[in-house]
Design an enzyme around this catalytic site. Structure first.
Site, PDB file in Angstrom:
ATOM      1  N   GLY A 353     -26.145  17.224 -31.362  1.00  0.00           N
ATOM      2  CA  GLY A 353     -27.329  17.248 -31.716  1.00  0.00           C
ATOM      3  C   GLY A 353     -28.012  16.547 -30.903  1.00  0.00           C
ATOM      4  N   THR A 354     -27.951  15.799 -29.527  1.00  0.00           N
ATOM      5  CA  THR A 354     -28.096  14.942 -28.343  1.00  0.00           C
ATOM      6  C   THR A 354     -28.964  15.601 -27.286  1.00  0.00           C
ATOM      7  OG1 THR A 354     -25.888  14.106 -28.780  1.00  0.00           O
ATOM      8  CG2 THR A 354     -26.773  13.739 -26.581  1.00  0.00           C
ATOM      9  N   VAL A 355     -29.716  14.783 -26.550  1.00  0.00           N
ATOM     10  CA  VAL A 355     -30.463  15.286 -25.402  1.00  0.00           C
ATOM     11  C   VAL A 355     -29.991  14.541 -24.168  1.00  0.00           C
ATOM     12  CG1 VAL A 355     -32.519  16.057 -26.635  1.00  0.00           C
ATOM     13  CG2 VAL A 355     -32.396  13.693 -25.837  1.00  0.00           C
ATOM     14  N   SER A 372     -29.533  10.354 -28.770  1.00  0.00           N
ATOM     15  CA  SER A 372     -29.164  11.277 -29.842  1.00  0.00           C
ATOM     16  C   SER A 372     -29.364  10.650 -31.212  1.00  0.00           C
ATOM     17  CB  SER A 372     -27.690  11.664 -29.684  1.00  0.00           C
ATOM     18  OG  SER A 372     -27.230  12.438 -30.763  1.00  0.00           O
ATOM     19  N   MET A 435     -24.567  17.569 -23.068  1.00  0.00           N
ATOM     20  CA  MET A 435     -24.713  17.079 -24.440  1.00  0.00           C
ATOM     21  C   MET A 435     -23.952  17.973 -25.409  1.00  0.00           C
ATOM     22  SD  MET A 435     -28.555  18.387 -25.330  1.00  0.00           S
ATOM     23  CE  MET A 435     -28.223  18.592 -27.066  1.00  0.00           C
TER      24      MET A 435
END
Length: 535
Positions: A353-355, A372, A435
């Site tokens: 769920g991270t950028v 994230s 990611m």
């Protein structure tokens, strides 16, 4: 016109991007442009990274937020720095306290999995140490987008709608109403809808004007504390006040003449290094062969088995990073790889769920940065009136008191988000990252091998079909994964499953720098709304 923004029946070809003065690669066009705007104003790669990261909390809240964690590898003036911006569990939490609330496992949503957010402190620390511009200047593009609004892009809108439907069904208690007020004020979101958040804008302004002090020791800290107390959470103002980021020395393995760098534990970058250490003992004649994929998968499975047993906060690990990267131990793990898929089990190393975004400026400075909320929007909790979505990172803790990653107050958990960096002969090649939860070390290994073993340019290295080890002998592969290779892997004992879309396979960015000319070459993720802004 009634157009389906998620439908494209044709193969997408995208070339690597080139530039001389600067480059920003990330999963959202507006965020990439924000970073480029800062570069053009005289900011360096770190200023651009902060601007891009802050903007991503606004333009991709499905994956990260102000209430999440962050890590960074910085190459500044020919020297490397590492920053661990992950927060610990609240001091008052314990396995017994969680069990007393009726949980045998740490819940996914609500206050129990909430840990201290590290994102604002990470921005402030990077700005203070390396920034040429003020933190306010770096955060201004994000503030403007939060206040003025923007249109939801296709992949963003897809994940936002999915989160809304899940939360609508599962998050029915009162404490979750603020998420709906903030992120779904008009009901179910759609691609192309315009979203904005005045509370988010004000929070970013407070962080910018106080160098994040408001978040940890001021008005924002008090709002977080009050919200937690109202709903019997563990997080308190003193947990926020006691937090600080940790400057660390990145760790590496040498892979065929290149040094691959990761942040040391509590991050899982060590799993990527262990896998590369194992796989470098093999020779590969071609990329798309059954033998190549088999050895990659078996190496990754063994590394993950070790990582999930041994990795936690570094000072609490029973085996050190050096132990897990020991040559003799690595050779013993490599020797387990034969012609058939094996059931992965952790080993016992000798004791010893991270950028994601990447930035580079014209002076050779570069940043690999990741942040994230863990699972999408995180805990489902938003501090009222602030836009602060609190992460659910504590869900990664073990409830087994004998496990190395057992839940304990004040402890940092095994962390999935990992920035990567590549050097050769003590010179920067550049930042890279993929990611996506436990896909991340698997993505790191695959894009590094695509680059070094198979000589693919950044865009091709990212576009190549990926696989993901799920558990036991179960391997998930992308829709484009070659069928004849999947069939060959099945004959070797792998349990192969084709995914129907690309969401499980991570989203990456790469920037490589030509050491002789200074020219930058980058690739961005076609599995999302990825974009590269160049100058």
């Amino acid at each position: 016109m009634d157009l389906d923004s998620l439908y494209n029946p044709y193969p997408v070809r995208r070339m690597s991007s080139f530039s001389k003065k600067g480059m920003v690669a990330t999963s959202q066009p507006l965020a990439a442009q924000a970073g480029l705007e800062i570069l053009k104003k005289g900011g360096n790669a770190v200023d651009a990274a902060i601007a891009t990261a802050a903007c991503l909390t606004v333009v991709e809240p499905t994956s990260n937020g102000i209430g999440g964690d962050a890590f960074a590898i910085v190459w500044m003036k020919d020297k490397m720095y590492g920053l661990n911006g992950s927060g610990p569990a609240p001091k008052s939490i314990s396995i017994d306290a969680v069990k007393e609330r009726g949980h045998d496992e740490i819940p996914t949503y609500g206050f129990t999995p909430v840990t201290v957010p590290g994102v604002p402190a990470t921005w402030a620390a990077l700005s203070k140490r390396f920034g040429d511009l003020s933190l306010r200047e770096a955060l201004q593009p994000a503030i403007d987008y939060a206040r003025e609004g923007y249109a939801l892009t296709p992949i963003l809108g897809k994940h936002w709608k999915a989160a809304y439907r899940k939360f609508k069904e599962k998050l029915t208690d009162e404490e979750f109403t603020h998420w709906f007020e903030t992120f779904a004020p008009n009901g179910e979101p759609e691609i192309g809808d315009v979203w904005k958040s005045e509370g988010h804008a004000r929070t970013l302004e407070a962080i910018a004007d106080t160098n994040a002090e408001s978040f940890y020791r001021g008005e924002l800290a008090q709002k977080i504390d009050q919200f937690s107390r109202t709903y019997d959470g563990f997080l308190r103002a003193e947990d926020l006040a006691d937090f600080d980021v940790e400057w660390v020395d990145p760790v590496s393995v040498n892979y065929r003449g290149y040094d691959v760098w990761e942040i040391p534990p509590n991050g899982q970058g060590l799993a990527a290094l262990m896998a590369l250490n194992i796989v470098k003992g093999f020779d590969f004649n071609e990329k798309d062969s059954v033998d190549t994929f088999h050895k990659q998968m078996e190496s990754m499975k063994l590394a993950f088995a070790d990582g999930q047993k041994h990795i936690t906060e570094e000072k609490r690990m029973q085996f050190s990073t050096a132990d897990l990267l020991d040559d003799a131990y690595t050779a013993s793990r490599r020797a387990l790889i034969g012609e058939e898929a094996v059931q992965p089990e952790a080993g016992e190393p000798p004791r010893g769920g991270t950028v994601y975004l990447a930035t580079a400026d014209g002076d050779g400075n570069m940043v690999s940065f990741i942040q994230s909320n863990y699972m999408g929007f995180g805990s489902g909790l938003v501090v009222p009136g602030t836009g602060i979505a609190l992460q659910n990172r504590g869900h990664n803790f073990s409830m087994d008191p004998n496990h190395v990653n057992a839940l304990k107050g004040g402890k940092r958990t095994y962390h999935t988000i990992i920035p990567g960096f590549l050097t050769k002969d003590n010179q920067a090649v550049g930042p890279f990252g993929v990611m996506g939860g436990f896909m991340q070390p698997q993505g790191h290994m695959q894009v590094i091998m695509n680059t070094i073993d198979f000589h693919l340019n950044p865009q091709a290295a990212l576009d190549a079909p990926r696989w993901q080890w799920m558990k036991d002998k179960h391997i998930l592969v992308e829709p484009e994964f070659p069928l004849h290779i999947a069939q060959g892997l099945k004959r070797k004992g792998h349990e192969i499953e084709y995914a129907l879309d690309h969401s499980p396979f991570g989203r990456g960015q790469i920037i490589w720098r030509n050491q002789e000319t200074g020219v930058l070459m980058g690739g961005t993720e076609t599995r999302t709304d990825g974009s590269i802004a160049v100058w």
